[in-house]
Motif scaffolding. Structure first.
Motif, PDB file in Angstrom:
ATOM      1  N   GLU A 201       0.824  -1.200   0.000  1.00  0.00           N
ATOM      2  CA  GLU A 201       0.000   0.000   0.000  1.00  0.00           C
ATOM      3  C   GLU A 201       0.873   1.272   0.000  1.00  0.00           C
ATOM      4  O   GLU A 201       0.436   2.323  -0.461  1.00  0.00           O
ATOM      5  CB  GLU A 201      -0.929   0.019   1.220  1.00  0.00           C
ATOM      6  N   LYS A 202       2.074   1.179   0.493  1.00  0.00           N
ATOM      7  CA  LYS A 202       2.946   2.333   0.582  1.00  0.00           C
ATOM      8  C   LYS A 202       3.725   2.577  -0.701  1.00  0.00           C
ATOM      9  O   LYS A 202       4.390   3.599  -0.837  1.00  0.00           O
ATOM     10  CB  LYS A 202       3.929   2.151   1.743  1.00  0.00           C
ATOM     11  N   LEU A 203       3.690   1.606  -1.624  1.00  0.00           N
ATOM     12  CA  LEU A 203       4.430   1.769  -2.879  1.00  0.00           C
ATOM     13  C   LEU A 203       3.735   2.791  -3.777  1.00  0.00           C
ATOM     14  O   LEU A 203       2.507   3.004  -3.659  1.00  0.00           O
ATOM     15  CB  LEU A 203       4.535   0.412  -3.606  1.00  0.00           C
ATOM     16  N   PRO A 204       4.500   3.335  -4.704  1.00  0.00           N
ATOM     17  CA  PRO A 204       3.875   4.288  -5.640  1.00  0.00           C
ATOM     18  C   PRO A 204       2.793   3.588  -6.464  1.00  0.00           C
ATOM     19  O   PRO A 204       2.817   2.369  -6.675  1.00  0.00           O
ATOM     20  CB  PRO A 204       5.061   4.742  -6.513  1.00  0.00           C
ATOM     21  N   LYS A 205       1.882   4.388  -6.940  1.00  0.00           N
ATOM     22  CA  LYS A 205       0.745   3.863  -7.692  1.00  0.00           C
ATOM     23  C   LYS A 205       1.211   3.110  -8.924  1.00  0.00           C
ATOM     24  O   LYS A 205       0.690   2.044  -9.275  1.00  0.00           O
ATOM     25  CB  LYS A 205      -0.172   5.033  -8.099  1.00  0.00           C
ATOM     26  N   GLN A 206       2.190   3.637  -9.621  1.00  0.00           N
ATOM     27  CA  GLN A 206       2.683   3.023 -10.847  1.00  0.00           C
ATOM     28  C   GLN A 206       3.298   1.676 -10.543  1.00  0.00           C
ATOM     29  O   GLN A 206       3.119   0.709 -11.269  1.00  0.00           O
ATOM     30  CB  GLN A 206       3.730   3.947 -11.520  1.00  0.00           C
ATOM     31  N   ALA A 207       4.033   1.621  -9.426  1.00  0.00           N
ATOM     32  CA  ALA A 207       4.662   0.355  -9.024  1.00  0.00           C
ATOM     33  C   ALA A 207       3.596  -0.669  -8.679  1.00  0.00           C
ATOM     34  O   ALA A 207       3.705  -1.861  -9.020  1.00  0.00           O
ATOM     35  CB  ALA A 207       5.608   0.568  -7.855  1.00  0.00           C
ATOM     36  N   GLN A 208       2.557  -0.169  -7.997  1.00  0.00           N
ATOM     37  CA  GLN A 208       1.471  -1.088  -7.653  1.00  0.00           C
ATOM     38  C   GLN A 208       0.809  -1.660  -8.910  1.00  0.00           C
ATOM     39  O   GLN A 208       0.536  -2.854  -9.016  1.00  0.00           O
ATOM     40  CB  GLN A 208       0.412  -0.380  -6.790  1.00  0.00           C
ATOM     41  N   GLU A 209       0.538  -0.768  -9.876  1.00  0.00           N
ATOM     42  CA  GLU A 209      -0.126  -1.227 -11.096  1.00  0.00           C
ATOM     43  C   GLU A 209       0.750  -2.201 -11.874  1.00  0.00           C
ATOM     44  O   GLU A 209       0.291  -3.177 -12.460  1.00  0.00           O
ATOM     45  CB  GLU A 209      -0.474  -0.017 -11.969  1.00  0.00           C
ATOM     46  N   GLU A 210       2.068  -1.928 -11.841  1.00  0.00           N
ATOM     47  CA  GLU A 210       2.972  -2.810 -12.571  1.00  0.00           C
ATOM     48  C   GLU A 210       2.997  -4.203 -11.924  1.00  0.00           C
ATOM     49  O   GLU A 210       2.987  -5.238 -12.604  1.00  0.00           O
ATOM     50  CB  GLU A 210       4.387  -2.198 -12.571  1.00  0.00           C
ATOM     51  N   MET A 211       3.024  -4.204 -10.557  1.00  0.00           N
ATOM     52  CA  MET A 211       3.010  -5.489  -9.845  1.00  0.00           C
ATOM     53  C   MET A 211       1.696  -6.244 -10.091  1.00  0.00           C
ATOM     54  O   MET A 211       1.692  -7.462 -10.292  1.00  0.00           O
ATOM     55  CB  MET A 211       3.209  -5.259  -8.343  1.00  0.00           C
TER      56      MET A 211
END
Length: 831
Positions: A201-211
């Motif tokens: 949840e603390k990761l950037p939005k882009q990183a979250q979407e990529e994961m």
């Protein structure tokens, strides 16, 4: 013995005038051991010729109905001739039902040469037993296990490779693949370590979407493996397993089936069946392999259930096994019910449920008699519901269609077996009496089409020296068959005499073999009691006496009533208008004579003869006919010149059970003549005989029993030498009296008078001449007919005088009325 003197009328019979009974001296043998056994049935030429014709006739509908009285040897004769006809005949084929692997509800019928049905049955049992060992061994072989291991390894390698590629892809995309409790999940990684949801949840939005995109891609990859690749690999493995099992089973079964196919190469139907068996075994090889035993069931129960439920379909239901037969079958069905006749399909309880299969098809009598002969009894057949209709349908269609009675009547709609119909080729022989034959012929239109050959058995045969000898041989045959003591000539003669008695005719011999066989056996018993090695005439007479003693209770009671005067019968004195008539009472197979008092009264009247029995509805039609006949005789004989101005009444005294038959009509006429002539009838006589309109006495039945019945009463009261019985002269051939009665007649203590007409009868009964008419039709006044004529003339004169008196009284009254002058109007009358 000289003829007994009788002042008026005909003399009694001399001893030499009685029927010619069988004399022991006419036989040349000493005992029946000297006689050859009889090899054929005597006295039934017509019936035996019909049987031969019916058995030889192969056209449609030429079945036999053997008719005749019970006990005349119908079954023995038909069994004997069928045995001869069947012995040289071809042995029928065997018939089997086998499973229909395409439709279990329609078993297949297989026809095989005689004896090969049992071989096929055993071969299939052995095949199953062999395969129960061979197939598990094949599946436990190293080669099979190795090939299974290859298939399993290939499948595992493909699975491992697919999941390895999935894991490699996940590693490239920094995703951890976690497998726990059969589930696979994906967890993103950062710096090579799985992250927690809080870190995610603390990761950037882009990183979250990529994961998330990486995880979705992996999930799609996993879905492709699980939903597409794995089912394809498993299907491929299953097909490989099936092919392997097929090849393994075929290899195990093939040799056995090949061997059987060579053995039955001449039977195309069996080759097709064996081919179906092989395909079914290959498709269901697991049925031959040990299975896991269900909880709560021991090994024996499990084995039995498995055998019945799985392997029973490879059995052979041998319906007809003619391997041991030497000719055509001859089948007698003692209980011809519907199921016993056409077969049945049984049920078996399995785990609380009723089930059935082709192995539970049971043959009927028609199956067992197929290709031969079936013997049935008409009475037993007709009392069984729908058995007669089932038999006719089978004969008409020439096939046996096996269905339950409930199905035939459409009473149930459950699914059951429909076995293939069996072709039927059978000759049916039905045994019955004449009444049943004529009833069926008149009321069943199919009967005449299906049973075209009647074989009618006679109850008697003509008596002559040749037949007496044959009868002696027949007795010898019975003695030898039953291993009895030999009969001497007197015993044979006594048996022949009793045979004549059975037919009530001295010129006939009885063909009722059952009665003769019983008499022979009982005579042997009494000879044994007397410690004799040879049966004599006394033993036969003892057997006859004891037979009667066992069933003569009613006769004794009737005689007791007469001797105690409860039933009023006179054997002495003379009475006007009263005579001893004779009747026969039948009690089962025993009949006896009984005297009956017949009375008549006459008076002035209108020409009627009143039958009291008829007026009270106790008289039968034949008795009424007899009364009308004697009325006609009175009118024809005495009513030519004057009216019959009498009224007469006839009665059987103390009769409460009804009267029928015309054998007492002569007695009734004599009673009327006695009353009219005022001539007493001697009560020491009894009389029997039917009368016709010409006054002639006609034959009657039971003449021997009637004579003996009156003799027994006279003997019990004391024989006087005056007692006797009047019988129709034409009944002399039927007069077969007991030994003691003949002895009394020979000693002059009893007599039998043969009469031809009423005049002879009345002369003997009254001791007064009957009289013959002159040219004017008048009888001498001192005769019976003259007295009757005078009496009837008196009645006629009285009737005329009453008529004149009535007419004169009417004339005087009319004259008195006419003589009285009418008063004129207005004139005064007398003071």
């Amino acid at each position: 013995m000289a003829k007994k003197k009788n002042p008026v009328g005909i003399p009694p019979l001399r001893m030499d005038e009685f029927p010619n009974c069988c004399n022991p001296d006419q036989f040349k043998f000493k005992t029946t051991d000297d006689l050859p056994p009889l090899t054929e049935i005597i006295g039934q030429n017509r019936a035996l010729e019909a049987i031969r014709f019916g058995l030889d006739m192969d056209n449609e509908g030429y079945n036999l109905f053997v008719l005749g009285p019970p006990g005349v040897g119908k079954f023995t004769a038909i069994n004997q001739y069928l045995g001869k006809a069947a012995e040289p005949g071809p042995v029928p084929n065997d018939w089997c039902y086998v499973n229909n692997f395409r439709d279990d509800s329609k078993p297949i019928l297989v026809e095989l040469p005689a004896g090969r049905g049992r071989v096929l049955h055993d071969d299939m049992d052995h095949l199953v037993e062999d395969l129960k060992n061979a197939i598990p061994q094949a599946f436990n072989s190293d080669e099979y296990k190795a090939r299974v291991l290859v298939i399993e390894t290939d499948l595992q390698e493909k699975q491992s490779k697919a999941f390895g590629e999935l894991k490699e892809a996940a590693d490239v995309q920094q995703v951890e693949v976690v497998q726990a409790e059969g589930e696979i999940s994906f967890i993103p990684k950062v710096d090579g370590e799985p992250i927690t949801p809080e870190v995610f949840e603390k990761l950037p939005k882009q990183a979250q979407e990529e994961m998330e995109a990486n995880v979705d891609g992996l999930r799609e990859h996993l879905r492709n493996i699980a939903q597409r690749l794995l089912p394809e690999w498993r299907k491929e493995a299953r097909e490989r397993f099936q092919k392997l099992n097929h090849e393994t089973t075929l290899e195990a079964v093939g040799l056995y089936i090949e061997s059987l196919s060579k053995k039955y190469a001449d039977l195309p139907q069996l080759l097709n069946y064996l081919n179906d068996v092989q395909h079914d075994i290959v498709a269901n090889a697991m049925d031959f392999r040990p299975s896991q035993i269900p909880p709560g069931m021991d090994g024996a129960m499990a084995s039995e259930a498995a055998t019945h439920n799985a392997l029973a379909r490879y059995q052979v239901n041998l319906m007809l096994d003619n391997g041991a037969a030497t000719g055509k079958p001859v089948v007698y069905e003692e209980h011809p019910s519907y199921a016993n006749l056409v077969g049945r399909v049984e049920n078996r309880a399995v785990m609380g449920t009723l089930v059935t299969d082709f192995t539970l098809i049971k043959p009927g009598a028609l199956h067992r008699a197929n290709g031969g002969y079936l013997i049935l009894e008409a009475r037993k057949l007709l009392i069984q519901p729908h058995a007669w209709e089932a038999l006719k349908q089978a004969i008409y269609k020439k096939e046996l269609r096996l269905e339950s009675l409930e199905q035939a009547l459409s009473m149930v709609s459950t699914v059951s077996l429909e076995p293939e119909p069996m072709p039927l080729d059978v000759k049916v022989v039905i045994l019955g009496d004449r009444r049943l034959y004529h009833m069926l012929y008149a009321n069943d239109p199919d009967f005449a089409e299906l049973f075209k050959v009647p074989a009618d058995f006679e109850a008697s045969l003509d008596r002559n020296p040749e037949n007496d000898e044959l009868y002696a041989r027949m007795i010898a045959t019975i003695v030898q068959q039953q291993k009895l003591k030999p009969f001497d000539r007197s015993a044979v003669a006594a048996t022949v005499q009793q045979s004549m008695r059975y037919t009530a005719d001295s010129e006939k011999l009885s063909t009722h073999m059952r009665s003769i066989a019983d008499l022979v056996a009982e005579a042997d018993y009494w000879a044994g009691k007397a410690k004799r090695k040879t049966v004599s005439g006394d033993d036969v007479r003892k057997a006859i006496e004891t037979q009667i003693e066992r069933i003569d209770r009613v006769r004794d009671q009737v005689h007791e009533g007469i001797l105690r005067d409860s039933i009023m019968i006179d054997t002495e004195g003379a009475v006007i208008g009263q005579v001893n008539g004779l009747s026969v009472l039948q009690m089962g197979n025993f009949s006896f004579g009984q005297p009956s008092r017949i009375t008549a009264t006459t008076r002035l009247g209108d020409g009627r003869v009143i039958d009291i029995a008829r007026e009270t509805d106790m008289g039968g039609p034949t008795h009424t006919k007899g009364v009308f006949t004697l009325s006609s005789i009175l009118g024809a004989r005495y009513g030519q010149k004057q009216p019959m101005a009498l009224t007469a009444s006839l009665a059987f005294e103390q009769n409460y059970g009804g009267v029928d038959g015309d054998s007492a009509s002569t007695a009734e006429l004599c009673t009327l003549l006695s009353s009219l002539a005022q001539a007493p009838i001697k009560q020491c006589f009894a009389i029997t005989g039917s009368i016709n309109q010409l006054g002639q006495v006609q034959v009657i039945g039971g003449v021997s029993e009637k004579v003996e019945g009156f003799y027994d009463i006279c003997k019990a009261r004391g024989l006087t030498g005056e007692q006797g019985v009047l019988i129709p002269k034409n009944n002399i051939p039927n007069l077969l009296l007991r030994h003691d009665v003949l002895e009394a007649i020979e000693a002059g203590k009893f007599a039998v008078y043969p009469i031809t007409g009423v005049d002879e009868a009345i002369e003997v009964l009254t001791g007064i001449p009957a009289g013959t008419p002159d040219a004017e039709g008048d009888y001498p006044p001192d005769t019976i007919n003259g007295r009757v004529q005078a009496r009837l003339r008196e009645f006629a004169e009285l009737r005329r005088s009453f008529g004149r008196d009535d007419k004169e009284e009417k004339s005087e009254a009319q004259v008195h009325i006419e003589a009285k002058e009418p008063e004129l109007p207005g004139e005064p009358g007398p003071d």
